[in-house]
Motif scaffolding. Structure first.
Motif, PDB file in Angstrom:
ATOM      1  N   LEU A 137       0.624  -1.347  -0.277  1.00 17.59           N
ATOM      2  CA  LEU A 137      -0.047  -0.086   0.188  1.00 17.59           C
ATOM      3  C   LEU A 137       0.453   0.851  -0.092  1.00 17.59           C
ATOM      4  N   THR A 138       2.040   1.470   0.439  1.00 16.61           N
ATOM      5  CA  THR A 138       2.824   2.400   0.385  1.00 16.61           C
ATOM      6  C   THR A 138       3.138   2.646  -0.918  1.00 16.61           C
ATOM      7  N   THR A 139       4.380   1.550  -1.544  1.00 15.14           N
ATOM      8  CA  THR A 139       5.506   1.665  -2.951  1.00 15.14           C
ATOM      9  C   THR A 139       4.166   1.185  -4.094  1.00 15.14           C
ATOM     10  N   GLY A 140       3.725   0.893  -3.923  1.00 14.57           N
ATOM     11  CA  GLY A 140       2.665  -0.298  -4.342  1.00 14.57           C
ATOM     12  C   GLY A 140       3.444  -1.328  -5.421  1.00 14.57           C
ATOM     13  N   THR A 141       4.728  -1.535  -5.317  1.00  9.65           N
ATOM     14  CA  THR A 141       4.929  -3.135  -5.738  1.00  9.65           C
ATOM     15  C   THR A 141       4.797  -4.219  -6.109  1.00  9.65           C
ATOM     16  N   LEU A 142       3.751  -4.660  -5.233  1.00  9.18           N
ATOM     17  CA  LEU A 142       2.879  -5.601  -4.403  1.00  9.18           C
ATOM     18  C   LEU A 142       1.221  -5.512  -4.804  1.00  9.18           C
ATOM     19  N   HIS A 143       1.167  -4.710  -5.313  1.00  8.16           N
ATOM     20  CA  HIS A 143      -0.483  -4.063  -6.182  1.00  8.16           C
ATOM     21  C   HIS A 143      -0.574  -4.157  -7.140  1.00  8.16           C
ATOM     22  N   PRO A 144      -1.256  -5.143  -7.439  1.00  7.47           N
ATOM     23  CA  PRO A 144      -1.501  -5.220  -8.767  1.00  7.47           C
ATOM     24  C   PRO A 144      -2.141  -3.666  -9.834  1.00  7.47           C
ATOM     25  N   ASP A 145      -3.198  -3.100  -8.866  1.00  3.50           N
ATOM     26  CA  ASP A 145      -3.686  -2.065  -9.231  1.00  3.50           C
ATOM     27  C   ASP A 145      -3.522  -1.208  -8.531  1.00  3.50           C
ATOM     28  N   VAL A 156      -9.085  -0.021  -1.141  1.00  2.41           N
ATOM     29  CA  VAL A 156     -10.274  -0.612  -1.215  1.00  2.41           C
ATOM     30  C   VAL A 156      -9.607  -1.472  -2.201  1.00  2.41           C
ATOM     31  N   ALA A 157      -9.245  -1.706  -2.978  1.00  2.00           N
ATOM     32  CA  ALA A 157      -9.069  -2.755  -4.213  1.00  2.00           C
ATOM     33  C   ALA A 157      -7.867  -3.343  -3.490  1.00  2.00           C
ATOM     34  N   GLY A 158      -7.345  -3.071  -2.837  1.00  3.16           N
ATOM     35  CA  GLY A 158      -5.712  -4.413  -2.095  1.00  3.16           C
ATOM     36  C   GLY A 158      -7.055  -5.077  -1.114  1.00  3.16           C
ATOM     37  N   PHE A 159      -8.094  -4.649   0.014  1.00  3.39           N
ATOM     38  CA  PHE A 159      -8.703  -5.336   0.326  1.00  3.39           C
ATOM     39  C   PHE A 159     -10.137  -6.252  -0.583  1.00  3.39           C
ATOM     40  N   GLN A 160      -9.908  -5.939  -1.419  1.00  3.06           N
ATOM     41  CA  GLN A 160     -10.950  -6.892  -2.855  1.00  3.06           C
ATOM     42  C   GLN A 160     -10.751  -8.058  -2.350  1.00  3.06           C
ATOM     43  N   VAL A 161      -9.421  -8.344  -2.571  1.00  2.00           N
ATOM     44  CA  VAL A 161      -8.840  -9.152  -2.688  1.00  2.00           C
ATOM     45  C   VAL A 161      -8.524 -10.378  -1.226  1.00  2.00           C
ATOM     46  N   LEU A 162      -9.521 -11.601  -1.594  1.00  2.00           N
ATOM     47  CA  LEU A 162      -9.343 -12.181  -0.808  1.00  2.00           C
ATOM     48  C   LEU A 162      -8.516 -12.639   0.196  1.00  2.00           C
ATOM     49  N   PRO A 163      -7.372 -13.544   0.052  1.00  2.00           N
ATOM     50  CA  PRO A 163      -6.496 -13.302   0.364  1.00  2.00           C
ATOM     51  C   PRO A 163      -5.193 -12.664   1.098  1.00  2.00           C
ATOM     52  N   VAL A 164      -5.361 -10.855   0.826  1.00  2.00           N
ATOM     53  CA  VAL A 164      -4.434 -10.092   1.157  1.00  2.00           C
ATOM     54  C   VAL A 164      -5.400  -9.269   2.667  1.00  2.00           C
ATOM     55  N   SER A 165      -7.249 -10.056   2.483  1.00  3.69           N
ATOM     56  CA  SER A 165      -7.460  -9.407   3.771  1.00  3.69           C
ATOM     57  C   SER A 165      -7.619 -10.229   5.148  1.00  3.69           C
ATOM     58  N   VAL A 166      -7.478 -11.560   4.127  1.00  2.00           N
ATOM     59  CA  VAL A 166      -7.335 -13.134   5.212  1.00  2.00           C
ATOM     60  C   VAL A 166      -5.846 -12.339   6.028  1.00  2.00           C
ATOM     61  N   ALA A 167      -4.955 -12.386   5.372  1.00  2.00           N
ATOM     62  CA  ALA A 167      -3.018 -11.730   5.988  1.00  2.00           C
ATOM     63  C   ALA A 167      -3.505 -11.114   6.993  1.00  2.00           C
ATOM     64  N   TYR A 168      -4.340  -9.788   6.230  1.00  2.00           N
ATOM     65  CA  TYR A 168      -4.251  -8.755   6.568  1.00  2.00           C
ATOM     66  C   TYR A 168      -4.787  -9.069   8.515  1.00  2.00           C
ATOM     67  N   THR A 169      -6.016  -9.930   8.338  1.00  2.32           N
ATOM     68  CA  THR A 169      -6.624 -10.347  10.033  1.00  2.32           C
ATOM     69  C   THR A 169      -5.656 -10.740  10.405  1.00  2.32           C
ATOM     70  N   PHE A 219     -11.558  -2.992   8.795  1.00  3.62           N
ATOM     71  CA  PHE A 219     -11.176  -2.129   7.637  1.00  3.62           C
ATOM     72  C   PHE A 219     -11.495  -3.416   5.759  1.00  3.62           C
ATOM     73  N   PRO A 220     -10.714  -4.839   6.378  1.00  2.00           N
ATOM     74  CA  PRO A 220     -11.102  -5.575   5.481  1.00  2.00           C
ATOM     75  C   PRO A 220     -12.520  -5.825   5.912  1.00  2.00           C
ATOM     76  N   VAL A 221     -13.471  -5.937   6.515  1.00  4.00           N
ATOM     77  CA  VAL A 221     -14.555  -6.504   6.828  1.00  4.00           C
ATOM     78  C   VAL A 221     -15.580  -5.452   5.493  1.00  4.00           C
ATOM     79  N   ALA A 222     -15.248  -4.190   6.212  1.00  3.03           N
ATOM     80  CA  ALA A 222     -16.360  -3.242   5.639  1.00  3.03           C
ATOM     81  C   ALA A 222     -16.009  -3.254   3.632  1.00  3.03           C
ATOM     82  N   VAL A 223     -14.977  -3.548   3.539  1.00  5.32           N
ATOM     83  CA  VAL A 223     -14.471  -3.336   1.888  1.00  5.32           C
ATOM     84  C   VAL A 223     -15.173  -5.010   1.468  1.00  5.32           C
TER      85      VAL A 223
END
Length: 229
Positions: A137-145, A156-169, A219-223
């Protein structure tokens, strides 16, 4: 200078250094969570907040300089925190392996032992997550969008990816344990201990951990639920 070195060569000095650097991270984590809550106010407000962080300190500081100063301070604090944590672990392992090891284990309080183990694995998880989070989320290196300058979209686009939200949780749960045990231990290290204040000390530590945990997990829940889109 020799006195400072002598202090930090002891377990007490190392614990004080960890408590102080840890307190810095607690303040940062709380501030970061409160800032991210602005995502509920919409794209314009959240992006304005993100841009405000880049312009903070103007005209004395240039664009984004405040953030880099803050990052450098936090990185240095993190290095010290991890370094002293490793040294304390080595000292603990050495003590358990000594001729007094068996006596030490019998005296060691089970709850403190559990907290110590939780802090170790939790610290590793958080270190790995922090590296990923910056690249995501800072450099965008691992963010495809990733869209530079559009923090709301990236969020929002980051947390819409389920594995990202699971890892974040999972990382936030580890953070909750780390905050609870870390704050509790810091109070003990800095002199607030004993039965009269023990319940209050635990309540404050638990309160800080729960507020940050619930705020960040929202945040992931809301997204994913479409509340934020």
């Amino acid at each position: 200078m020799r006195r400072v070195y002598s202090l930090f060569s002891t377990s007490v000095g190392k614990k004080v250094a960890m408590a102080v650097s840890g307190a810095l991270f607690v303040l940062y984590v709380i501030a970061h969570m409160l800032g991210n809550l602005k995502v509920y106010l919409g794209r314009e407000t959240f992006n304005h907040y993100a841009e405000g962080l880049r312009e903070f300190g103007a005209p004395f500081l240039g664009h984004g300089q405040f953030l880099w100063i803050a990052r450098i301070v936090l990185i240095l604090a993190l290095v010290l925190h991890v370094y002293f944590a490793y040294q304390l672990s080595v000292m603990s392992w050495t003590a358990r392996g000594s001729v007094y090891g068996s006596k030490y284990r019998k005296r060691e309080h089970l709850e403190f032992h559990y907290a110590s183990r939780t802090m170790r694995w939790g610290g590793v998880v958080l270190l790995l997550f922090l590296t990923y989070h910056i690249l995501h989320l800072t450099t965008g290196t691992l963010h495809p969008d990733f869209v530079p300058g559009d923090a709301y979209h990236n969020f929002v686009a980051g947390f819409q990816v389920l594995p990202v939200s699971v890892a974040y949780t999972a990382a936030m749960i580890a953070l909750g344990f780390h905050l609870y045990h870390g704050t509790w231990s810091a109070f003990h290290t800095l002199g607030w201990e004993g039965s009269p204040g023990d319940r209050l000390r635990r309540s404050i530590a638990l309160g800080i951990a729960l507020v940050v945990l619930v705020g960040n997990l929202s945040f992931p829940v809301a997204v994913l639920s479409g509340i934020v889109q």
